[in-house]
Design an enzyme around this catalytic site. Structure first.
Site: not given
Ligand SMILES: NC(=O)c1ccc[n+]([C@@H]2O[C@H](COP(=O)([O-])OP(=O)(O)OC[C@H]3O[C@@H](n4cnc5c(N)ncnc54)[C@H](O)[C@@H]3O)[C@@H](O)[C@H]2O)c1
Length: 250
Positions: A38, A91, A157, A161, A190, A192
């Site tokens: 990360d 990811n 975005y 994707k 999700i 997060t």
């Protein structure tokens, strides 16, 4: 603890938080070695420490995936630390600028394409080089429902994707004969930290887009990633798997 991935080595980018963290922890529960990566050194190291405390061989390596040199170093560090690279989950990603297309800034466009799309090419390029030498490997790219459909206010975005899904299919066709499987996963919304930039009323509206009636959990995405990386998915490659509470079925 299910040891079906015992002795194998995994690499997860964006593993300090959210979905990536859940994937890294689940790889560990399945017996794999885990390279946690990360840009967030503090939280990333914490995830590696959590894995180590549970008996997993884990390391943290800081890499900004929008930089090809750092992606190459990350893959090399993984092989140096554990001796192989068997499973990778590309990811890391950001939400990016929220604006209609005509108002989208040029800098915002460059940033989202660099972090969410170019990064996947960079990681794939260096991961594949190792897997080709080994003669095996599995890779999962973290796309989105927005890799299949559009949404107003997020053109960068959505483009990144969608591009990632095409790259996944292409690389899967190229390397299927070499015993390397490559798939994409498409989470719905999700719960997060990625969604923390959204106001509460928008979050509530998003729930309404999922027939299941709630946002997803990072662990629910992780289960699909681990399955795709395992031998149970031995005939699965070049696919896009939604995990979206019914979002795309509407
Ligand atoms: N949360 C959602 O609703 C959702 C839905 C579909 C897809 N996704 C995708 O899942 C992935 C993970 O998202 P999340 O929800 O867990 O977000 P998150 O913000 O919780 O985690 C993303 C992680 O990526 C890291 N990161 C950001 N830029 C980076 C860079 N340049 N180099 C390395 N690491 C970097 C961040 O530090 C963070 O730890 C992203 O690709 C995102 O687009 C998320």
């Amino acid at each position: 603890m299910n040891n079906d991935l015992n002795g194998k080595t995994s690499l997860v980018t964006g593993a300090a938080s959210g979905i990536g963290k859940a994937v890294a922890l689940l790889f560990g529960q399945h017996g794999a070695n885990v390279m946690v990566s990360d840009i967030d050194q503090v939280q990333g190291q914490q995830v590696a420490d959590q894995l180590s405390a549970a008996g997993t061989k884990a390391r943290f390596f800081r890499a900004d995936v929008s930089d090809p040199v750092q992606c190459q170093q990350l893959v090399q560090e993984t092989v140096d630390a554990f001796g192989s690279l068997d499973m990778a989950c590309n990811n890391a990603g950001i939400g990016g600028e929220l604006n209609m297309t005509a108002d989208y800034s040029l800098d915002g466009w460059q940033q989202i394409i660099n972090v969410n799309l170019n990064s996947v090419f960079f990681c794939l390029k260096y991961e594949l080089a190792v897997m080709l030498k080994q003669g095996s490997g599995t890779i999962v790219n973290m796309a989105s429902i927005l890799g299949q459909v559009g949404t107003a206010g997020s053109p960068g975005y959505v483009t990144a994707k969608h591009g990632m899904v095409g790259l996944t299919q292409t690389a899967a066709i190229e390397y299927a004969p070499k015993n390397i499987r490559i798939n994409a996963v498409g989470p719905g919304y999700i719960d997060t930290p990625l969604l923390s930039q959204l106001p509460p009323d928008v979050k509530q509206q998003l729930i309404g887009l999922h027939p299941i009636g709630r946002l997803g959990k990072a662990e629910e995405v992780a289960e699909l990633v681990i399955w795709l990386c395992s031998d149970k998915a031995s005939f699965v490659t070049g696919s896009y798997y939604p995990v979206d509470g019914g979002y795309l079925a509407r």
